[in-house]
Scaffold this active site. Structure first.
Site, PDB file in Angstrom:
ATOM      1  N   LYS A 115      48.661 -12.377  84.170  1.00 15.36           N
ATOM      2  CA  LYS A 115      46.961 -11.719  84.948  1.00 15.36           C
ATOM      3  C   LYS A 115      47.712 -10.077  84.590  1.00 15.36           C
ATOM      4  O   LYS A 115      46.655  -9.566  84.714  1.00 15.36           O
ATOM      5  CB  LYS A 115      47.894 -12.166  86.164  1.00 15.36           C
ATOM      6  CG  LYS A 115      47.593 -13.512  86.929  1.00 15.36           C
ATOM      7  CD  LYS A 115      47.575 -13.860  88.305  1.00 15.36           C
ATOM      8  CE  LYS A 115      46.924 -15.146  88.520  1.00 15.36           C
ATOM      9  NZ  LYS A 115      47.479 -16.135  88.329  1.00 15.36           N
TER      10      LYS A 115
HETATM   11  C1  LIG Z   1      46.900 -17.626  87.993  1.00 16.01           C
HETATM   12  C2  LIG Z   1      47.876 -18.479  87.268  1.00 16.01           C
HETATM   13  C3  LIG Z   1      47.457 -19.568  86.815  1.00 16.01           C
HETATM   14  C4  LIG Z   1      46.452 -20.160  86.796  1.00 16.01           C
HETATM   15  O1  LIG Z   1      44.937 -19.627  86.583  1.00 16.01           O
HETATM   16  P1  LIG Z   1      43.281 -19.626  87.468  1.00 16.01           P
HETATM   17  O2  LIG Z   1      42.670 -18.277  86.037  1.00 16.01           O
HETATM   18  O3  LIG Z   1      43.314 -18.901  88.713  1.00 16.01           O
HETATM   19  O4  LIG Z   1      43.175 -20.469  86.992  1.00 16.01           O
HETATM   20  C5  LIG Z   1      47.831 -20.772  86.181  1.00 16.01           C
HETATM   21  N1  LIG Z   1      49.056 -20.188  85.540  1.00 16.01           N
HETATM   22  C6  LIG Z   1      50.168 -19.122  86.189  1.00 16.01           C
HETATM   23  C7  LIG Z   1      51.940 -18.530  85.991  1.00 16.01           C
HETATM   24  C8  LIG Z   1      49.485 -18.525  86.957  1.00 16.01           C
HETATM   25  O5  LIG Z   1      49.988 -16.945  87.036  1.00 16.01           O
END
Ligand SMILES: *Cc1c(COP(=O)(O)O)cnc(C)c1O
Length: 474
Positions: A115
């Site tokens: 993120k």
């Molecule tokens: C947020 C997250 C996901 C999921 O990603 P999306 O964009 O919500 O599908 C998968 N793995 C990790 C480690 C995350 O932080």
């Protein structure tokens, strides 16, 4: 590039600038913003990216989406600055796991999860736009763990933003708490609430519903559906494809999926002209997306805890952006379908729409035992330690990829040291924390605990949010 809402049924729909879509986040009609058309990167444009740094590729890929929101040199500086603090020279490095299987590591940012790749752009972009408008916002969010710290890192020390993140007292992991409470910035406030995550979310909703409070503090949400986050995630798909031989050679991606933002960004890269031959959605036992792709019905179930908690989601908000496209961009149809989804728990989807979705994505559900087995086998075969989310991607890639001649890239979305219990349950020991995480464990914490009472939380926010005159002007 003008933006339109997925639920705007008017002909023609209202068109917003990038800047307005960025600041609004969610459309007033409840829809999500999408660009009116896809910018195209033809073969020559992709070739021109070969050998470029991640920041250079990022500035080029995102430029058509932001158009002239910032002057080109200011934009390029902002992007270079955003990725400067990442701890790997390549920013999103590829590691080879097998003859035609690769891992893209997306955990070299400040909070060790993918993120950061989008939020580190969103923070300064938001700040730049607000400063120009002479506006300030108070960002308020609730977190059960990871998103709060990524948002805090993105907003810290920004002069137009104060950020308050509520988390449930004694109910987040040690690392997750420290990632929020050791940030020493005057505009950052992590608040432990004597309650659960749901209580924290209810407090946030109540603050937004309190009209005078909301207006006085100019509240803004940390939301996962802001278009700018998708745009910033398109970049690493382009970078990986070019590194593996695009435009001449196609690639595939396997993406651990929760809210559908990440894998949707891969789809956007494909629409922009990147030769992506296969896109695989990996889910844990919360498999609403895998059931839709494989059986054609999207029905909400109960959220169940799993080894990969960031994917413990039933309603994948960003799926609405794909649905809009598959429904021939008919905003009225999308609004009706998602209203029905909310009311009945089942999303109406015609056989034609389902077939189209299946042609674009494959999907596979991976349970906790298979996740552990994948971490263990990958460790034995390659010496790479996967986090449980990355393991879901690797397992899904192995299970449903079609063509071994197409290099397949599985996404490692978090550092394995963030999930010590899951990794230990697979291989018998935890991953070594990288220096950034080790340093975190030594820094002093500032912990504020508040009761689960709206009045107390609002008072705290009012007292701590900076007034315009308190913000140092550079
Ligand atoms: C947020 C997250 C996901 C999921 O990603 P999306 O964009 O919500 O599908 C998968 N793995 C990790 C480690 C995350 O932080």
């Amino acid at each position: 590039m003008p933006y339109i809402s997925t639920r705007d049924g008017r002909a023609p729909p209202a068109r917003l600038s990038f800047e307005d879509a960025l600041v609004a986040g969610l459309a007033a009609d409840g829809g999500l913003y999408v660009p009116e058309a896809w910018p195209r990167f033809d073969a020559a444009a992709l070739k021109a990216l070969a050998g470029k740094s991640y920041a250079e590729i990022a500035a080029a890929v995102m430029e058509p989406f932001i158009e002239n929101t910032l002057a080109r040199d200011a934009w390029q500086r902002l992007v270079a600055e955003a990725y400067r603090g990442f701890t790997h020279e390549a920013v999103a490095p590829l590691k080879q796991l097998g003859a035609s299987l690769w891992l893209m590591e997306l955990f070299h940012g400040p909070t060790l999860a993918f993120k950061d790749y989008a939020l580190q752009i969103l923070g300064p972009l938001f700040d730049a736009v607000l400063a120009r408008r002479g506006e300030r916002v108070t960002v308020i969010g609730a977190t059960s763990g990871d998103t709060g710290s990524a948002a805090i890192e993105a907003c810290r020390d920004r002069s137009s933003i104060d950020i308050f993140i509520l988390y449930p007292h004694r109910r987040v992991s040690d690392v997750q708490r420290r990632q929020m409470t050791t940030v020493d910035s005057a505009n950052v406030h992590a608040v432990a609430i004597e309650g659960t995550f749901d209580d924290c979310q209810d407090l946030v909703k109540a603050m937004f519903a309190d009209g005078p409070f909301r207006a006085r503090l100019n509240l803004s949400a940390v939301n996962s559906i802001n278009w700018a986050r998708i745009m910033a995630q398109v970049v690493y798909y382009v970078a990986a494809a070019v590194a593996l031989g695009a435009p001449e050679r196609p690639v595939g991606f396997a993406v651990p999926t929760g809210n559908f933002g990440n894998v949707y960004a891969a789809h956007v890269a494909r629409r922009m002209g990147v030769p992506i031959a296969e896109l695989i959605i990996g889910t844990n036992r919360n498999d609403i997306l895998a059931r839709f792709i494989n059986q054609g019905r999207m029905t909400i179930g109960a959220v169940e805890p799993s080894l990969s908690p960031s994917m413990d989601i039933q309603v994948s908000s960003n799926f609405e952006r794909l649905y809009f496209e598959l429904a021939a961009r008919d905003g009225a149809a999308v609004a009706a379908a998602f209203r029905a989804f909310r009311e009945t728990g089942a999303l109406p989807a015609s056989p034609a729409l389902w077939q189209e979705a299946r042609a674009l994505f494959a999907a596979h559900r991976v349970d906790d035992d298979e996740t552990r087995a994948t971490i263990r086998e990958t460790w034995r075969a390659t010496g790479e330690l996967l986090d449980p989310h990355g393991a879901v991607a690797v397992a899904a890639a192995r299970a449903v990829r079609r063509d071994p001649q197409v290099p397949m890239v599985a996404l490692a979305c978090a550092h394995p040291a963030k999930f010590p219990e899951a990794v230990t349950s697979a291989v018998g020991f935890p991953a070594t924390p990288p220096p950034r995480l080790a340093a975190l464990l030594r820094r002093p914490e500032r912990i504020t605990v508040l009761p689960n009472e709206l009045a107390a939380v609002e008072r705290f926010v009012r007292e701590r949010a900076r007034r315009p005159q308190e913000v140092a002007t550079p």
